[in-house]
Design an enzyme around this catalytic site. Structure first.
Site, PDB file in Angstrom:
ATOM      1  N   HIS A  50      28.871  -6.360  -3.505  1.00 48.04           N
ATOM      2  CA  HIS A  50      28.231  -5.771  -3.571  1.00 48.04           C
ATOM      3  C   HIS A  50      28.062  -6.469  -5.409  1.00 48.04           C
ATOM      4  CE1 HIS A  50      30.105  -1.895  -1.204  1.00 48.04           C
ATOM      5  NE2 HIS A  50      29.153  -3.088  -0.739  1.00 48.04           N
ATOM      6  N   GLU A  52      28.704  -4.618  -8.289  1.00 50.44           N
ATOM      7  CA  GLU A  52      29.776  -5.271  -9.177  1.00 50.44           C
ATOM      8  C   GLU A  52      30.914  -6.776  -8.658  1.00 50.44           C
ATOM      9  OE1 GLU A  52      29.993  -0.572  -8.166  1.00 50.44           O
ATOM     10  OE2 GLU A  52      29.137  -2.378  -6.759  1.00 50.44           O
ATOM     11  N   CYS A  77      32.473   2.225  -5.504  1.00 49.15           N
ATOM     12  CA  CYS A  77      32.239   2.323  -4.033  1.00 49.15           C
ATOM     13  C   CYS A  77      34.023   2.260  -3.653  1.00 49.15           C
ATOM     14  CB  CYS A  77      32.615   1.671  -2.937  1.00 49.15           C
ATOM     15  SG  CYS A  77      33.229  -0.076  -2.766  1.00 49.15           S
ATOM     16  N   ARG A 188       6.422  -1.581   6.386  1.00 47.47           N
ATOM     17  CA  ARG A 188       7.494  -1.847   7.983  1.00 47.47           C
ATOM     18  C   ARG A 188       8.261  -3.279   7.640  1.00 47.47           C
ATOM     19  NH1 ARG A 188       3.218  -3.390  12.474  1.00 47.47           N
ATOM     20  NH2 ARG A 188       2.207  -1.787  12.712  1.00 47.47           N
ATOM     21  N   ARG A 211       4.587  -8.762  11.285  1.00 47.78           N
ATOM     22  CA  ARG A 211       3.706 -10.787  11.449  1.00 47.78           C
ATOM     23  C   ARG A 211       3.559 -10.305  10.166  1.00 47.78           C
ATOM     24  NH1 ARG A 211       2.367  -6.771  15.356  1.00 47.78           N
ATOM     25  NH2 ARG A 211       0.717  -6.561  14.034  1.00 47.78           N
ATOM     26  N   GLY A 288       0.487   8.431  16.936  1.00 46.67           N
ATOM     27  CA  GLY A 288      -0.759   9.258  16.419  1.00 46.67           C
ATOM     28  C   GLY A 288      -1.066  10.841  15.647  1.00 46.67           C
ATOM     29  N   LEU A 291       1.588  13.061  16.930  1.00 46.37           N
ATOM     30  CA  LEU A 291       2.967  13.096  16.244  1.00 46.37           C
ATOM     31  C   LEU A 291       2.668  13.329  15.129  1.00 46.37           C
ATOM     32  CD1 LEU A 291       5.362  12.741  17.170  1.00 46.37           C
ATOM     33  CD2 LEU A 291       4.660   9.771  16.665  1.00 46.37           C
ATOM     34  N   SER A 294       2.685  16.984  13.885  1.00 51.68           N
ATOM     35  CA  SER A 294       3.499  17.548  14.723  1.00 51.68           C
ATOM     36  C   SER A 294       5.195  17.468  13.025  1.00 51.68           C
ATOM     37  CB  SER A 294       4.319  16.912  15.872  1.00 51.68           C
ATOM     38  OG  SER A 294       5.197  15.793  15.483  1.00 51.68           O
TER      39      SER A 294
END
Length: 346
Positions: A50, A52, A77, A188, A211, A288, A291, A294
């Site tokens: 981590h 730290e 943590c 992505r 890509r 598309g 979707l 929605s």
């Protein structure tokens, strides 16, 4: 203000882990002694040390730690996960003062690290640049507080508001440029999963891989209620872990899993619950239209990114509509305008 100066450096460091730390949050740490930075670190990759730990390891003279301050963008943590508790290491190294950007929303930490440090007699300050530190880990916060992935909706539209021509075959209209495609592939790479609907999967046969940018491929997700995707589809090639949500179960194969849904009820909560169970903290939805709408109509989204081309189509598939009451920002990249909507749920 000195504390804010060093916390900004923590945030700057933390961003270096952007594409590699998920499902962990991005975290940066700075160690200061006599107004000089003597150590820095950030969480490089999930499963590794981590922030730290890396900052403490970078200090050339460990004896200085006993009179230093450690700044960290997120609460250290206090539990054993893939690595030992950072709070224990800070106590062991006798660092007397800890300045924290924001509290960890993860239930296994959530204030326990702060309390452990205070119980050990350390001075702990919490909330320095808290807003900025929370924005840094907004995906992590959304996942652990709303129990669903952080959702980014993305599409490209023409200057007159269309995302494609009306078609039953052939290639989609190219509204992105090679340079803006690079930005999309960067997004992505920053996502745990990427999703398309049935029509997009059938008509465009997308690979949904990274890509044009460096980074990992997100888990691919598609809707295919009636198993209409041909076996030659890129999404079924087994090259990348892929989830296909359908109505009836079908045996999967390497990197391909069919997950049945109850299509008699709202499927979005079912999908998001599945992704939550699989620890997929961020989801990019690339289409598309049905979707995307929605998600918009249900109000289940966190960011919307619209790439606005200067091309005109004059007719075709209209772009999804967003309420004009939702504020947005605009910026230009490579002569293309990007409209960015951002919603804060937490």
């Amino acid at each position: 203000m000195e504390e804010e100066k060093y916390m900004r450096r923590c945030i700057q460091l933390a961003r270096n882990g952007l594409c590699n730390v998920s499902p962990n949050p991005m975290v940066g740490a700075v160690i200061v002694c006599d107004e000089q930075i003597i150590g820095e670190g950030y969480h490089v990759r999930c499963g590794e040390a981590h922030a730290e730990v890396n900052a403490i390891r970078s200090v050339k003279d460990p004896s200085l730690l006993k009179r230093s301050t450690i700044y960290v963008s997120l609460e250290p943590c206090s539990h054993h996960g893939k690595t030992p508790p950072c709070a224990d290491l800070i106590i062991e190294k006798q660092i007397p003062k800890i300045v924290i950007g924001c509290q960890d929303p993860f239930s296994k930490v959530a204030g326990k690290g702060i309390q452990k440090l205070r119980n050990a007699g350390r001075e702990v300050i919490v909330g320095v640049l808290e807003k900025e530190c929370r924005e840094l880990i907004q995906k992590f916060i959304t996942f652990h507080t709303l129990h669903r992935p952080y959702i980014v909706l993305k599409w490209a539209e023409s200057a007159d508001g269309f995302i494609d021509l009306e078609r039953t075959e052939g290639h989609p209209v190219l509204l992105s440029t090679p340079l803006t495609s690079m930005l999309v592939h960067k997004k992505r790479a920053e996502s745990d999963a990427i999703m398309v609907g049935t029509r997009t999967a059938l008509l465009d046969d997308p690979a949904l891989t990274v890509r044009h940018w460096y980074g990992h491929n997100p888990v691919r997700i598609a809707l295919d209620r009636n198993h209409s995707l041909p076996q030659t589809s890129h999404l079924l090639d087994g090259s990348v872990p892929t989830l296909i949500f359908t109505e009836c179960h079908r045996p999967g194969k390497k990197n391909l899993e069919y997950i049945p849904l109850d299509y008699q009820t709202d499927i979005l909560p079912q999908i998001l619950a599945t992704l939550y169970q699989r620890n997929l903290q961020s989801l990019m939805v690339e289409g598309g239209k049905i979707l995307l709408e929605s998600f918009i109509c249900s109000g289940i989204w966190d960011e919307i990114i619209i790439e606005r081309s200067d091309k005109r189509l004059y007719s075709g598939v209209k772009a999804p509509e967003i309420s004009d009451k939702i504020s947005y920002s605009e910026e230009k990249h490579f002569a293309t305008t990007f409209r960015h909507y951002l919603k804060r749920n937490t």
